[in-house]
Scaffold this motif. Structure first.
Motif, short mmCIF file in Angstrom:
data_model
loop_
_atom_site.label_atom_id
_atom_site.label_comp_id
_atom_site.label_asym_id
_atom_site.label_seq_id
_atom_site.Cartn_x
_atom_site.Cartn_y
_atom_site.Cartn_z
N GLY A 86 52.00 71.66 116.09
CA GLY A 86 53.31 71.91 115.49
C GLY A 86 53.28 73.08 114.51
O GLY A 86 54.05 74.04 114.67
N ALA A 115 65.29 69.66 116.05
CA ALA A 115 63.89 69.90 116.38
C ALA A 115 63.18 68.56 116.41
O ALA A 115 62.40 68.22 115.53
CB ALA A 115 63.26 70.83 115.35
N ARG A 118 64.12 65.96 121.99
CA ARG A 118 64.60 67.24 122.54
C ARG A 118 63.43 68.01 123.17
O ARG A 118 63.58 68.66 124.20
CB ARG A 118 65.26 68.07 121.45
CG ARG A 118 65.79 69.39 121.97
CD ARG A 118 66.72 70.07 120.96
NE ARG A 118 67.09 71.35 121.47
CZ ARG A 118 66.48 72.49 121.15
NH1 ARG A 118 65.49 72.49 120.29
NH2 ARG A 118 66.86 73.63 121.67
N TYR A 119 62.28 67.93 122.54
CA TYR A 119 61.09 68.60 123.06
C TYR A 119 60.76 68.11 124.47
O TYR A 119 60.59 68.91 125.39
CB TYR A 119 59.90 68.37 122.11
CG TYR A 119 58.60 68.84 122.68
CD1 TYR A 119 58.24 70.17 122.56
CD2 TYR A 119 57.75 67.98 123.35
CE1 TYR A 119 57.05 70.63 123.11
CE2 TYR A 119 56.57 68.42 123.89
CZ TYR A 119 56.22 69.75 123.76
OH TYR A 119 55.05 70.18 124.32
N THR A 161 53.64 67.84 121.26
CA THR A 161 52.93 68.93 121.95
C THR A 161 51.50 68.52 122.25
O THR A 161 50.98 68.79 123.33
CB THR A 161 52.96 70.21 121.10
OG1 THR A 161 54.31 70.54 120.81
CG2 THR A 161 52.31 71.37 121.83
N THR A 221 57.23 75.40 124.91
CA THR A 221 58.37 74.53 124.67
C THR A 221 58.49 74.20 123.19
O THR A 221 59.59 74.16 122.63
CB THR A 221 58.25 73.24 125.51
OG1 THR A 221 58.13 73.61 126.88
CG2 THR A 221 59.45 72.35 125.34
N ALA A 222 57.36 73.97 122.52
CA ALA A 222 57.39 73.70 121.08
C ALA A 222 57.98 74.89 120.33
O ALA A 222 58.80 74.72 119.42
CB ALA A 222 55.99 73.39 120.57
N VAL A 281 61.75 74.90 120.88
CA VAL A 281 62.43 73.86 120.10
C VAL A 281 62.50 74.28 118.63
O VAL A 281 63.55 74.13 117.98
CB VAL A 281 61.72 72.50 120.27
CG1 VAL A 281 62.20 71.49 119.25
CG2 VAL A 281 61.92 71.97 121.67
N VAL A 293 57.13 67.44 116.43
CA VAL A 293 57.01 68.33 117.60
C VAL A 293 55.53 68.62 117.87
O VAL A 293 55.11 68.69 119.03
CB VAL A 293 57.82 69.63 117.39
CG1 VAL A 293 57.47 70.67 118.43
CG2 VAL A 293 59.32 69.32 117.42
N LEU A 337 60.88 70.16 127.95
CA LEU A 337 59.64 70.30 128.71
C LEU A 337 59.81 69.79 130.13
O LEU A 337 59.36 70.42 131.09
CB LEU A 337 58.49 69.56 128.02
CG LEU A 337 57.12 69.63 128.69
CD1 LEU A 337 56.60 71.05 128.70
CD2 LEU A 337 56.14 68.70 128.01
N ALA A 351 61.20 65.30 118.75
CA ALA A 351 60.31 65.06 119.88
C ALA A 351 61.12 64.75 121.14
O ALA A 351 60.74 65.14 122.25
CB ALA A 351 59.36 63.91 119.57
#
Length: 192
Positions: free
Chosen positions: A177, A57, A61-62, A27, A43-44, A47, A23, A66, A59
């Protein structure tokens, strides 16, 4: 003792650590157009907060979250952050130019900048930041004053992140992260 799932090499804590790093990398990529930095960090935090409810958790889904939430208010928040950083940098440069009272002004500018950083990071950790930045900023400003210990923890997290990025430059891409995890933990600790 937690049981490992079939095929899991490390325990669940190591999995969370790996998720935080992925994540963080996502980010860092999302922060490259500087105006998206507040939305990317917010957003991070969302998540990573979702990991408490057994949501993945990752990337993927991140980036999905976002993409859904990016709006004009997020870009305005990014512009405000950029202007604030440039203003503090200019003030500190002028204070270092040998102007009378420059040392006192530099300390004052640094304290104001640190306060704004704490409020901004705590706002990113608030769930309200996904939909309403002004409300998140108000709540974060209240929390920054009421929870001085949490604000100190946020400053320590920023100092640690800056030190890691300074000591080993490639770590700068992973730092968002753990920083998001730290400010989220401070918000969860506060009871948000």
């Amino acid at each position: 003792m937690p049981v490992r799932e079939a095929g899991e090499v490390f325990g669940p804590r190591m999995t969370l650590f790996a998720d935080v790093l992925s994540v963080g990398l996502a980010t860092a990529v999302a922060c490259l157009p500087v105006l998206t930095a507040p939305a990317a960090l917010s957003t991070a935090c969302a998540v990573l907060r979702g990991a408490r409810e057994d949501q993945p958790a990752t990337a993927g889904r991140y980036f999905a979250l976002l993409w859904r939430r990016l709006r004009t208010g997020d870009l305005a928040a990014g512009a405000l952050v950029l202007v604030g950083v440039l203003l503090v940098a200019a003030d500190l440069a002028l204070a270092g130019a040998g102007l009378p009272g420059g040392a006192a002004f530099a300390v004052t500018a640094a304290v104001i900048g640190a306060g704004a950083l704490v409020v901004g990071l705590r706002a990113c950790a608030r769930p309200a930041s996904l939909t309403d930045w002004p409300a998140a900023l108000r709540e974060a400003a209240r929390d920054a004053v009421r929870d001085a210990g949490g604000s100190g923890l946020v400053l320590l997290a920023v100092a640690t992140a800056a030190l890691c990025a300074w000591m080993l430059v490639p770590l700068a891409f992973l730092v968002p992260g753990p920083l998001a995890m730290a400010v989220t933990a401070v918000d969860v600790r506060r009871g948000g």
